[in-house]
Design a protein around this motif. Structure first.
Motif, short mmCIF file in Angstrom:
data_model
loop_
_atom_site.label_atom_id
_atom_site.label_comp_id
_atom_site.label_asym_id
_atom_site.label_seq_id
_atom_site.Cartn_x
_atom_site.Cartn_y
_atom_site.Cartn_z
N UNK A 26 4.15 -4.99 9.24
CA UNK A 26 3.66 -4.40 8.00
C UNK A 26 4.72 -4.45 6.91
N UNK A 27 5.96 -4.15 7.26
CA UNK A 27 7.03 -4.19 6.26
C UNK A 27 7.22 -5.61 5.73
N UNK A 28 7.19 -6.60 6.60
CA UNK A 28 7.34 -7.99 6.17
C UNK A 28 6.19 -8.39 5.25
N UNK A 29 5.00 -7.92 5.57
CA UNK A 29 3.83 -8.21 4.75
C UNK A 29 3.99 -7.62 3.35
N UNK A 30 4.42 -6.37 3.29
CA UNK A 30 4.59 -5.71 2.00
C UNK A 30 5.73 -6.33 1.18
N UNK A 31 6.82 -6.69 1.83
CA UNK A 31 7.92 -7.34 1.11
C UNK A 31 7.44 -8.68 0.54
N UNK A 32 6.70 -9.44 1.33
CA UNK A 32 6.16 -10.71 0.85
C UNK A 32 5.34 -10.49 -0.42
N UNK A 33 4.46 -9.50 -0.39
CA UNK A 33 3.61 -9.22 -1.54
C UNK A 33 4.41 -8.79 -2.76
N UNK A 34 5.40 -7.93 -2.55
CA UNK A 34 6.22 -7.48 -3.68
C UNK A 34 7.01 -8.65 -4.27
N UNK A 64 -3.02 -0.18 0.36
CA UNK A 64 -2.20 0.72 -0.43
C UNK A 64 -1.72 1.93 0.37
N UNK A 65 -2.53 2.38 1.30
CA UNK A 65 -2.17 3.54 2.12
C UNK A 65 -1.37 3.15 3.36
N UNK A 66 -1.16 1.86 3.57
CA UNK A 66 -0.44 1.35 4.75
C UNK A 66 -1.11 1.80 6.05
N UNK A 67 -2.44 1.75 6.06
CA UNK A 67 -3.17 2.14 7.27
C UNK A 67 -3.81 0.95 7.99
N UNK A 68 -3.67 -0.25 7.43
CA UNK A 68 -4.24 -1.42 8.09
C UNK A 68 -3.36 -1.85 9.25
#
Length: 115
Positions: A26-34, A64-68
């Motif tokens: 999840x962190x890698x996914x969010x960093x990629x998006x940012x 957005x809620x990081x629940x996926x």
């Protein structure tokens, strides 16, 4: 860990405990998006968010809620890719291929989150 374990082994054990594979994915996914959003021009940023908020609310709210779950994030990514205009899809593909965050994201998923 056994008493007297090398500091690197202790550090690695704590890292795995604090950051289990799903959290690293999840962190890698969010960093990629940012990282992607930071590189898009204003027009493509607007096009991205138009596609993002056109998704079913469960997807963008879950993101957005990081629940996926990791699988849910992949579904979200596919839905976003399909909904985005061609120039944003091209930017996503280029970012995945050229940016370190794309390589980290692929590694997180392909290696089970172990880095």
């Amino acid at each position: 860990l056994a008493s007297g374990a090398p500091p690197a082994a202790v550090s690695a054990a704590y890292w795995r405990a604090l950051w289990p594979p799903d959290a690293r994915r999840a962190a890698a996914f969010h960093v990629f998006g940012m990282e992607l959003l930071a590189r898009l021009d204003p027009g493509d940023t607007n096009a991205f968010f138009t596609a993002f908020f056109a998704l079913p609310p469960a997807l963008w709210r879950g993101f957005l809620a990081s629940t996926l779950s990791p699988l849910g994030l992949l579904g979200f990514a596919l839905a976003t890719f399909v909904a985005a205009p061609a120039r944003v899809r091209a930017a996503l593909v280029a970012h995945m291929a050229r940016d370190a965050s794309g390589r980290a994201l692929l590694a997180a998923y392909l290696r089970g989150g172990d880095e």
